[in-house]
Design a protein around this motif. Structure first.
Motif, short mmCIF file in Angstrom:
data_model
loop_
_atom_site.label_atom_id
_atom_site.label_comp_id
_atom_site.label_asym_id
_atom_site.label_seq_id
_atom_site.Cartn_x
_atom_site.Cartn_y
_atom_site.Cartn_z
N TRP A 1 -19.96 44.75 -0.24
CA TRP A 1 -18.79 44.81 -1.12
C TRP A 1 -18.37 43.41 -1.58
N TYR B 1 -20.73 41.85 -4.03
CA TYR B 1 -20.52 42.44 -5.35
C TYR B 1 -19.30 41.78 -6.03
N ASN C 1 -13.78 50.21 -12.14
CA ASN C 1 -15.20 50.06 -11.82
C ASN C 1 -15.40 49.57 -10.40
N LYS D 1 -17.38 51.29 -7.18
CA LYS D 1 -18.40 50.59 -6.40
C LYS D 1 -18.06 50.62 -4.91
N GLU E 1 -18.86 53.95 -3.54
CA GLU E 1 -20.32 54.11 -3.46
C GLU E 1 -20.87 53.40 -2.21
#
Ligand SMILES: [Zn+2]
Length: 398
Positions: A239, A242, A286, A290, A293
């Motif tokens: 995470w 990202y 978004n 993520k 996910e």
């Protein structure tokens, strides 16, 4: 163009900064504390000396009013907050209140009576705490969907009725302007004295939980452990990597609690907080997808995230932004547009009326700290831009 009294501005700033200041520790001026009342009394006295009409509303916000020449015109509001975080600095909040006062007394002295009435406000309880952040400005604008409990209110000597009674007739206001220190390093590094926020970030927070199984730390083989810390590290690592690659967005894992939290026991569970800030709703949307996910990929433990706080970003008003930019240029002061990564009283205000903000550089980007400071000349420039923008809004607003 009007010219503010820089020496008087600095003197008032320094005087108010002594109220609640502890040597070596910083400013302690929580809302409703004895020192808070003292600083509000100081501001009220200075407002009265300047010939402004003062009032304190039912939650404790203070206003000083300069009457305009057109009784039908709406009121222009400017200000910030007078409370401070524990061990904070003397500029966060109070600068915008004192500069508003300075703008109004300069106008009064110059003999220019604006068409609109203009008010300087010192909001109460902007900093987070049991009342929730931006308490005074949310009460003023009637944005108290989840008010503090009766118990909390009572501990501050208030009732729910006081919140309702503090709600202003928003239709009688034309615009709001807040001058504030940046509290970040951008302007200081670029050596630009004026920042003009175009939007204030939204704040989205999730509570995360990873559940495994507590077990003996010496006898359980590594590959058989349902180790909640291991699983948490794997997920949060992906995470954070990202998020580090994203632009116009920041994220913070502010805490991670481990259960049972003993050195001889394999961790059975972790609980943590994830915060995302962005001025673009879509970015946050978004990122949240993520996040979900990544958390669905937990293998050896169960993992989930749950929405905790969701405050949308707020756009500041184009007309007001243009006015600030125009005034800075006319005063020959360099300026730049930028986002605001911190929340301010301008957030609730901008939801109900045109609002704008002016930032000045924080030395080394430091704030919420006793070292918080801004060059005197920048403080004076910020107040000059504020005063002249108020005058400009007086001519362009209906
Ligand atoms: Zn502040």
């Amino acid at each position: 163009m009007i010219k503010i009294n820089g020496a008087r501005l600095i003197e008032d700033l320094e005087n108010q900064g002594k109220i609640g200041w502890k040597k070596g520790e910083g400013l302690f001026r929580e809302a409703y504390s004895e020192d808070y009342i003292k600083v509000r009394d100081y501001v009220e006295r200075r407002m009265k000396e300047a010939g402004l009409k003062t009032r304190v509303d039912t939650v404790g916000n203070i206003f000083g009013r300069l009457e305009g020449r057109d009784s039908k015109a709406k009121t222009i509001l400017t200000g910030s907050h007078l409370d401070a975080v524990k061990a904070g600095g003397m500029l966060d909040g109070a600068y915008g209140v004192i500069a508003g006062l300075e703008a109004l007394r300069t106008l009064k002295e110059s003999g220019v009576q604006p068409r609109h009435s203009i008010e300087a406000v010192g909001f109460i309880a902007e900093e987070g705490g049991p009342l929730g952040g931006t308490y005074g400005s949310r009460a003023f604008t009637g944005q108290m969907e989840t008010p503090p409990s009766d118990e909390v209110l009572e501990s501050y000597g208030m009732k729910k009725k006081d919140i309702a009674d503090a709600r202003a007739d928003i239709e009688s206001y034309a615009a709001f302007m807040e001058l504030h220190i940046e509290q970040g390093p951008v302007l200081w590094r670029k050596k630009i004295p004026i920042g003009i926020p175009t939007a204030i970030v939204g704040i989205t927070r999730y509570k995360g939980c990873v559940s495994g199984e507590a077990n003996h730390a010496g006898t359980t083989p590594m590959l058989e452990r349902k180790d909640a810390v291991y699983q948490t590290v794997v997920l949060l690592h992906e995470w954070l990597e990202y998020m580090r690659a994203q632009e116009n967005m920041v994220c913070n894992i502010g805490y991670i609690d481990v259960e049972p939290g003993q050195i001889g026991i394999v961790p059975g569970e972790t609980r943590f907080g994830i915060e995302i800030r962005s001025t673009e709703k879509e970015n946050t949307h978004n990122a949240v997808n993520k996040l979900k996910e990544i958390f669905s990929k937990a293998e050896i433990c169960t993992a989930n995230v749950e929405l905790w706080v969701d405050k949308p970003p707020v756009k500041l008003d184009e007309k007001v932004i243009d006015a600030i930019e125009g005034v800075s240029r006319e005063l020959d002061i360099e300026c730049m547009r930028m986002p605001s990564g911190a929340s301010h009283d301008a957030s609730p205000l901008a939801r109900v009326m045109p609002a704008g903000m002016i930032f000045v550089p924080s030395i080394n980007g430091i704030s919420h700290n006793k070292e918080e400071s801004t060059e005197k000349e920048d403080l004076i420039k910020g107040a000059a831009v504020l005063a002249n923008t108020l005058l400009k809004l007086d001519t362009i607003l209906a």
